[in-house]
Design a protein around this motif. Structure first.
Motif, PDB file in Angstrom:
ATOM      1  N   GLU A  55       0.831  -1.195   0.000  1.00 26.99           N
ATOM      2  CA  GLU A  55       0.000   0.000   0.000  1.00 26.99           C
ATOM      3  C   GLU A  55       0.872   1.255   0.000  1.00 26.99           C
ATOM      4  OE1 GLU A  55      -2.558  -0.447   3.379  1.00 26.99           O
ATOM      5  OE2 GLU A  55      -3.829  -1.914   2.384  1.00 26.99           O
ATOM      6  N   LYS A  56       1.957   1.246   0.769  1.00 29.59           N
ATOM      7  CA  LYS A  56       2.858   2.398   0.811  1.00 29.59           C
ATOM      8  C   LYS A  56       3.534   2.605  -0.545  1.00 29.59           C
ATOM      9  CE  LYS A  56       3.742   2.076   5.745  1.00 29.59           C
ATOM     10  NZ  LYS A  56       4.695   1.805   6.796  1.00 29.59           N
ATOM     11  N   LYS A  57       3.884   1.511  -1.202  1.00 29.07           N
ATOM     12  CA  LYS A  57       4.512   1.591  -2.513  1.00 29.07           C
ATOM     13  C   LYS A  57       3.531   2.169  -3.534  1.00 29.07           C
ATOM     14  CE  LYS A  57       7.140  -1.268  -5.707  1.00 29.07           C
ATOM     15  NZ  LYS A  57       7.616  -2.624  -6.006  1.00 29.07           N
ATOM     16  N   ARG A  58       2.271   1.761  -3.441  1.00 25.73           N
ATOM     17  CA  ARG A  58       1.242   2.274  -4.352  1.00 25.73           C
ATOM     18  C   ARG A  58       1.050   3.776  -4.162  1.00 25.73           C
ATOM     19  NH1 ARG A  58      -4.474   2.947  -4.654  1.00 25.73           N
ATOM     20  NH2 ARG A  58      -5.194   2.511  -6.759  1.00 25.73           N
ATOM     21  N   ILE A  59       1.112   4.241  -2.923  1.00 22.81           N
ATOM     22  CA  ILE A  59       0.973   5.675  -2.649  1.00 22.81           C
ATOM     23  C   ILE A  59       2.104   6.449  -3.324  1.00 22.81           C
ATOM     24  CG2 ILE A  59       1.173   7.413  -0.832  1.00 22.81           C
ATOM     25  CD1 ILE A  59      -0.544   5.649   0.913  1.00 22.81           C
ATOM     26  N   LYS A  60       3.323   5.940  -3.219  1.00 23.02           N
ATOM     27  CA  LYS A  60       4.462   6.602  -3.860  1.00 23.02           C
ATOM     28  C   LYS A  60       4.261   6.697  -5.368  1.00 23.02           C
ATOM     29  CE  LYS A  60       8.670   6.132  -1.244  1.00 23.02           C
ATOM     30  NZ  LYS A  60       9.927   5.420  -1.080  1.00 23.02           N
ATOM     31  N   LYS A  61       3.823   5.605  -5.951  1.00 21.93           N
ATOM     32  CA  LYS A  61       3.605   5.551  -7.396  1.00 21.93           C
ATOM     33  C   LYS A  61       2.517   6.545  -7.812  1.00 21.93           C
ATOM     34  CE  LYS A  61       2.127   2.245 -10.904  1.00 21.93           C
ATOM     35  NZ  LYS A  61       1.664   0.872 -11.106  1.00 21.93           N
ATOM     36  N   MET A  62       1.435   6.583  -7.077  1.00 17.67           N
ATOM     37  CA  MET A  62       0.325   7.468  -7.420  1.00 17.67           C
ATOM     38  C   MET A  62       0.672   8.941  -7.190  1.00 17.67           C
ATOM     39  SD  MET A  62      -1.717   5.775  -8.868  1.00 17.67           S
ATOM     40  CE  MET A  62      -3.105   4.768  -9.063  1.00 17.67           C
ATOM     41  N   LYS A  63       1.511   9.225  -6.209  1.00 19.56           N
ATOM     42  CA  LYS A  63       1.914  10.618  -5.992  1.00 19.56           C
ATOM     43  C   LYS A  63       2.718  11.131  -7.182  1.00 19.56           C
ATOM     44  CE  LYS A  63       1.208  11.148  -1.227  1.00 19.56           C
ATOM     45  NZ  LYS A  63       1.291  12.117  -0.213  1.00 19.56           N
ATOM     46  N   ASN A  64       3.490  10.254  -7.819  1.00 28.87           N
ATOM     47  CA  ASN A  64       4.186  10.649  -9.046  1.00 28.87           C
ATOM     48  C   ASN A  64       3.188  10.953 -10.150  1.00 28.87           C
ATOM     49  OD1 ASN A  64       6.747  10.432  -7.966  1.00 28.87           O
ATOM     50  ND2 ASN A  64       6.971   8.293  -8.569  1.00 28.87           N
ATOM     51  N   TRP A  65       2.133  10.123 -10.265  1.00 27.63           N
ATOM     52  CA  TRP A  65       1.096  10.365 -11.264  1.00 27.63           C
ATOM     53  C   TRP A  65       0.367  11.675 -11.006  1.00 27.63           C
ATOM     54  CZ3 TRP A  65       0.393   8.602 -15.882  1.00 27.63           C
ATOM     55  CH2 TRP A  65       0.882   7.359 -16.221  1.00 27.63           C
ATOM     56  N   GLN A  66       0.103  11.980  -9.738  1.00 22.65           N
ATOM     57  CA  GLN A  66      -0.625  13.213  -9.443  1.00 22.65           C
ATOM     58  C   GLN A  66       0.209  14.424  -9.836  1.00 22.65           C
ATOM     59  OE1 GLN A  66      -1.196  12.809  -5.194  1.00 22.65           O
ATOM     60  NE2 GLN A  66      -0.052  14.642  -4.794  1.00 22.65           N
ATOM     61  N   LYS A  67       1.531  14.352  -9.675  1.00 18.81           N
ATOM     62  CA  LYS A  67       2.395  15.457 -10.100  1.00 18.81           C
ATOM     63  C   LYS A  67       2.337  15.630 -11.615  1.00 18.81           C
ATOM     64  CE  LYS A  67       5.647  14.970  -6.307  1.00 18.81           C
ATOM     65  NZ  LYS A  67       6.987  14.530  -5.922  1.00 18.81           N
ATOM     66  N   ILE A  68       2.314  14.518 -12.335  1.00 24.93           N
ATOM     67  CA  ILE A  68       2.242  14.576 -13.789  1.00 24.93           C
ATOM     68  C   ILE A  68       0.919  15.201 -14.236  1.00 24.93           C
ATOM     69  CG2 ILE A  68       2.059  13.137 -15.867  1.00 24.93           C
ATOM     70  CD1 ILE A  68       4.073  11.217 -14.453  1.00 24.93           C
ATOM     71  N   PHE A  69      -0.203  14.770 -13.654  1.00 25.07           N
ATOM     72  CA  PHE A  69      -1.516  15.340 -13.986  1.00 25.07           C
ATOM     73  C   PHE A  69      -1.554  16.835 -13.691  1.00 25.07           C
ATOM     74  CE2 PHE A  69      -3.435  10.993 -13.662  1.00 25.07           C
ATOM     75  CZ  PHE A  69      -4.023  10.994 -14.912  1.00 25.07           C
ATOM     76  N   PHE A  70      -0.988  17.215 -12.550  1.00 24.09           N
ATOM     77  CA  PHE A  70      -1.006  18.612 -12.138  1.00 24.09           C
ATOM     78  C   PHE A  70      -0.207  19.475 -13.120  1.00 24.09           C
ATOM     79  CE2 PHE A  70       0.469  22.057  -9.214  1.00 24.09           C
ATOM     80  CZ  PHE A  70      -0.770  22.634  -9.050  1.00 24.09           C
ATOM     81  N   GLN A  71       0.973  19.034 -13.516  1.00 26.81           N
ATOM     82  CA  GLN A  71       1.778  19.777 -14.479  1.00 26.81           C
ATOM     83  C   GLN A  71       1.076  19.858 -15.830  1.00 26.81           C
ATOM     84  OE1 GLN A  71       4.435  21.560 -13.922  1.00 26.81           O
ATOM     85  NE2 GLN A  71       4.342  20.958 -11.776  1.00 26.81           N
ATOM     86  N   TYR A  72       0.430  18.775 -16.234  1.00 31.37           N
ATOM     87  CA  TYR A  72      -0.317  18.759 -17.485  1.00 31.37           C
ATOM     88  C   TYR A  72      -1.453  19.787 -17.451  1.00 31.37           C
ATOM     89  CZ  TYR A  72      -3.255  17.014 -21.272  1.00 31.37           C
ATOM     90  OH  TYR A  72      -4.023  16.920 -22.397  1.00 31.37           O
ATOM     91  N   ALA A  73      -2.179  19.834 -16.336  1.00 29.16           N
ATOM     92  CA  ALA A  73      -3.283  20.787 -16.201  1.00 29.16           C
ATOM     93  C   ALA A  73      -2.766  22.217 -16.242  1.00 29.16           C
ATOM     94  CB  ALA A  73      -4.029  20.535 -14.893  1.00 29.16           C
ATOM     95  N   LYS A  74      -1.660  22.485 -15.583  1.00 25.00           N
ATOM     96  CA  LYS A  74      -1.088  23.831 -15.586  1.00 25.00           C
ATOM     97  C   LYS A  74      -0.673  24.247 -16.992  1.00 25.00           C
ATOM     98  CE  LYS A  74       0.713  25.276 -11.263  1.00 25.00           C
ATOM     99  NZ  LYS A  74       1.915  25.615 -10.493  1.00 25.00           N
TER     100      LYS A  74
END
Length: 83
Positions: A55-74
């Protein structure tokens, strides 16, 4: 316009990630302030209280995805403002 990455706690001890587009505010006819906002839900769910290493590993992976989505939106919003 201000773009913010936010999270919301769900009932099943998960977090839902979303992007908020804040476009300022206006006053209605009675003088009450109305905030102009749009939301984009990313359909990314994280464990609020991870218990296992997986579960902790999945959180790390998803936090990277959220950064990518955020930069894309900006980037998209800055392109739209230029047009």
């Amino acid at each position: 316009m201000k773009i913010t990455l936010k999270q919301k706690a769900l009932k099943n001890d998960m977090l839902s990630l979303y992007i908020e587009y804040y476009k300022g505010s206006t006053n209605d006819s009675s003088g009450k302030r109305i905030h102009l906002r749009d939301f984009e839900y990313l359909k990314i769910y994280l464990y609020q209280f991870p218990k296992t290493a997986q579960e902790k590993k999945r959180i790390k992976k998803m936090k990277n995805w959220q950064k990518i989505f955020f930069q894309y939106a900006k980037q998209n919003m800055s392109k739209e403002n230029l047009i």
